[in-house]
Design an enzyme around this catalytic site. Structure first.
Site, mmCIF file in Angstrom:
data_model
loop_
_atom_site.group_PDB
_atom_site.id
_atom_site.type_symbol
_atom_site.label_atom_id
_atom_site.label_comp_id
_atom_site.label_asym_id
_atom_site.label_seq_id
_atom_site.Cartn_x
_atom_site.Cartn_y
_atom_site.Cartn_z
ATOM 1 N N HIS A 325 3.277 -2.975 6.990
ATOM 2 C CA HIS A 325 2.374 -4.104 7.198
ATOM 3 C C HIS A 325 2.584 -5.077 6.050
ATOM 4 O O HIS A 325 2.692 -4.670 4.891
ATOM 5 C CB HIS A 325 0.915 -3.633 7.223
ATOM 6 C CG HIS A 325 0.605 -2.700 8.343
ATOM 7 N ND1 HIS A 325 -0.180 -1.573 8.182
ATOM 8 C CD2 HIS A 325 1.004 -2.692 9.643
ATOM 9 C CE1 HIS A 325 -0.274 -0.935 9.334
ATOM 10 N NE2 HIS A 325 0.442 -1.594 10.229
ATOM 11 N N TRP A 545 2.012 -0.620 1.583
ATOM 12 C CA TRP A 545 2.223 0.806 1.311
ATOM 13 C C TRP A 545 2.022 1.641 2.582
ATOM 14 O O TRP A 545 1.522 2.764 2.534
ATOM 15 C CB TRP A 545 1.306 1.287 0.179
ATOM 16 C CG TRP A 545 1.462 0.470 -1.062
ATOM 17 C CD1 TRP A 545 2.453 0.568 -1.989
ATOM 18 C CD2 TRP A 545 0.609 -0.597 -1.512
ATOM 19 N NE1 TRP A 545 2.272 -0.362 -2.992
ATOM 20 C CE2 TRP A 545 1.152 -1.091 -2.728
ATOM 21 C CE3 TRP A 545 -0.563 -1.161 -1.008
ATOM 22 C CZ2 TRP A 545 0.560 -2.131 -3.437
ATOM 23 C CZ3 TRP A 545 -1.144 -2.204 -1.709
ATOM 24 C CH2 TRP A 545 -0.590 -2.681 -2.917
ATOM 25 N N HIS A 546 2.432 1.077 3.703
ATOM 26 C CA HIS A 546 2.260 1.732 5.010
ATOM 27 C C HIS A 546 3.606 1.944 5.688
ATOM 28 O O HIS A 546 3.772 1.669 6.882
ATOM 29 C CB HIS A 546 1.353 0.885 5.899
ATOM 30 C CG HIS A 546 -0.029 0.674 5.365
ATOM 31 N ND1 HIS A 546 -0.868 -0.340 5.794
ATOM 32 C CD2 HIS A 546 -0.726 1.358 4.418
ATOM 33 C CE1 HIS A 546 -2.015 -0.273 5.132
ATOM 34 N NE2 HIS A 546 -1.957 0.749 4.290
ATOM 35 N N SER A 547 4.572 2.454 4.960
ATOM 36 C CA SER A 547 5.926 2.623 5.495
ATOM 37 C C SER A 547 5.960 3.718 6.564
ATOM 38 O O SER A 547 5.351 4.777 6.399
ATOM 39 C CB SER A 547 6.887 2.989 4.358
ATOM 40 O OG SER A 547 6.895 1.991 3.371
#
Length: 619
Positions: A325, A545-547
């Protein structure tokens, strides 16, 4: 349970790896999903010999991991609890090399994240199109994993799970200003819950993964693994970096690991092998999992050949389909009397000690806070769509228009701004966050050989590659600025962290004595101003930090890596379980999805192993 094995490896160079003891199941990685799966399986059957290999260090009862306000410390450049993955420079980002961090400690992201509680709309999981992963099958697991203290008895929330959700130890009060302006000026309703799996486009308080009783972070390490220290068959070895999977023919029988250079800088780098009699689970996240597979000979021929790795299985999807994101953050000055987390984050001794004393007494105070107290999962109305222009029409019509449960972005307020350095005045600050939930751009993560001949990361974020992705960020900056400048605590913009508008522009940023009237006209932006906002976002847009997505659960013919039961195509006894399996993006902070994948994976593995799931005391 939690100690590393005896130092069986002598310091001299060895001709081959030493083989240690054998386990039933080995987890290559000890992040969020791994802890959930391992903890559940151990609770289902305590005789299972389970090993978790984690490259990072322990988090047990450590203040930086259990005191919620300290989450910001993990982003410091000196932090060892995060791994910084440096992306390839991109012309879309003005040739910046973006950095995306991921967890590097027991519990992974759950031990270091912002603790923001959001859940994806149920339809996101239906959109995956994977048998057994439809929302009707997953909602019971969403409820099973949580204790929703915000409103006990809510029909879509859980009442007796290990992960606790609350509003934290103390609200700051400024969240009400954000909501009041949002419901009047922005003309969106107020609701209590936009995490009921369908509601969005309303202002709401923002719940947190914080226990309302103890005021501690609600992570997986403490609530799935550390709480089973009585079970000697559940082993957790830290500082162990998994290099590759060991195969006999095409059956996974173990893993090779070495000491992690960050966690154990003086450790022996000699390789060791542990064997698994039943199953190997790769659970190293969107960066680590594809890298382990590629080092093990599973991946695209071109990638492996360039790295000198002999191919075992040709899977072209390994490392592809990277998604995240996009986020932008803009700081504002707050009134002197505003209650923010800035004094805590600056380490003002009297404030810290007073707050800690209260937190230790009853779990309250701003220690039990993350600063994110209110949000809206935003969808544009017709006027806003027109203002966003033609570039957003394709994603709107193809994806959002007929899906009213899908938000385009999250707009949020943070009461404090932890990243402002000592170069800025010792003031109170507010932060405006805009996080886009379904960007169209896609990246990739692969291993490569660096110029020094050592392994490196070939990482393309894809950020802003699709021209439509920057549009909601640009609009979000304007809209959140209008909301903030109407809030009573607003005292202007921290100009150095905002777009560089041309001199004389009505949009020029700076400090001010107070808010504008609620009914004041919006700032009128010129074409030159719009260009400044566009350049600003290309300079600063960052990860949320939403890999996810790099070992996608899709058909092999569609660049899939695992099937619906998480089996890696082309081999046996090998599964992947973490956010890398997500085939499509999810409109949420991804901790909730990682937990859910863990619960589903535990059921799948228990069924494969013939383990009865009826007896489970995990809480």
């Amino acid at each position: 349970m939690f100690g590393a094995p005896d130092p069986l490896i002598p310091s001299m160079a060895l001709p081959c790896p030493i083989t240690l003891s054998e386990f039933d199941i080995i987890f290559a990685g000890g992040g969020t999903t791994a802890c959930v799966v391992a903890g559940r399986l151990a609770a289902y059957n305590s005789s299972l010999k389970i090993l978790i290999l984690e490259a990072g260090e322990h988090t047990l009862d450590q203040a930086a991991h259990i005191q919620p306000y300290q989450y910001i410390t993990h982003l410091k450049p000196t932090s060892t609890t995060l791994t910084s993955n440096v992306g390839n420079p991109s012309p879309r980002l003005n040739h910046r090399a973006p950095i995306v961090q991921c967890g590097h400690c027991v519990g992974g992201g759950s031990s270091v994240n912002f603790m923001a509680y959001t859940r994806a709309p149920a339809s996101d999981f239906d959109d995956w199109g994977v048998d057994g992963w439809e929302s009707e099958n997953l909602i019971p697991l969403m409820k099973k994993l949580e204790t929703y203290e915000v409103q006990p008895g809510s029909p879509t929330h859980g009442d007796n799970g290990p992960i606790r959700v609350s509003y934290g130890g103390r609200k700051t009060g400024i969240w009400e200003e954000f909501v009041n302006v949002g419901t009047t000026y922005h003309k969106r309703p107020y609701v209590d819950d936009t995490n009921d799996l369908e509601t969005c486009n309303a202002y709401t308080p923002w719940a947190k993964y914080i226990s309302g009783t103890t005021g501690r972070r609600s992570d997986v390490a403490h609530h799935y693994v550390y709480n089973q220290a009585h079970n000697p068959n559940l082993q957790l070895w830290v500082g162990k970096l998994v290099k590759r999977i060991i195969f006999e023919d095409k059956r996974a029988v173990g893993v090779e690991f070495t000491c992690d250079p960050v966690s154990c800088p003086d450790g022996d780098r000699s390789p060791s092998i542990v064997r698994a009699s039943k199953l190997v689970v790769v659970s190293a996240g969107a960066f680590g999992s594809p890298a382990i597979l590629e080092r093990s000979g599973i991946g695209a021929e071109g990638v492996l050949k360039r790295c000198g790795v002999e191919q075992l299985v040709n899977l072209s999807g390994v490392g592809e389909n990277y998604r995240d994101h996009n986020a932008s953050f803009a700081p504002y000055f707050a009134a002197d009397g505003a209650a923010t987390l800035d004094p805590l984050w600056r380490g003002e001794e009297s404030v810290v000690q007073e707050s800690l004393a209260q937190w230790k007494s009853n779990g309250e105070s701003l220690i039990a806070q993350n600063g994110f107290d209110a949000k809206i999962k935003w969808r544009p109305d017709e006027d806003e769509l027109r203002a966003m222009g033609s570039a957003f029409q394709i994603p709107w019509k193809e994806f959002f228009q007929d899906r009213p449960d899908k938000a385009v972005a999250i707009f949020a307020i943070c009461t404090g701004h932890g990243s402002l350095s000592g170069a800025f005045p010792l003031r109170n600050y507010l932060g405006a966050a805009c996080i886009t939930l379904y960007p169209r751009s896609v990246g990739s993560v692969h291993i490569k050989l660096g110029e020094d001949g050592k392994e490196a990361l070939d990482f393309t974020t894809g950020f802003l590659d699709d021209p439509s992705d920057i549009v909601p960020l640009n609009f979000g900056y304007k809209k959140t600025r209008e909301i903030f400048r109407r809030m009573p605590s607003y005292r202007g913009e921290v100009a150095a962290r905002h777009p560089r508008f041309p001199e004389g522009s009505a949009a020029v940023c700076g400090e001010t004595s107070g808010p504008v009237d609620l009914n004041a006209p919006d700032i009128i932006y010129t074409a030159e101003d719009d260009e400044a906002i566009d350049e600003f976002h290309r300079d600063i847009v960052q990860t949320s930090w939403h890999s996810l997505g790099t070992c996608a659960m899709k058909p092999e013919s569609d660049q899939g890596v695992v099937d619906a039961r998480l089996n890696v195509y082309g081999v046996t006894n090998l599964k992947v379980a973490d956010m890398s399996i997500a085939p499509k993006n999810v409109g949420t902070n991804t901790y909730s999805t990682a937990l859910l994948i863990g619960e589903k994976a535990a059921l799948i593995m228990a069924e494969d192993l013939g383990v009865n799931c009826g007896l489970d005391n995990t809480r």
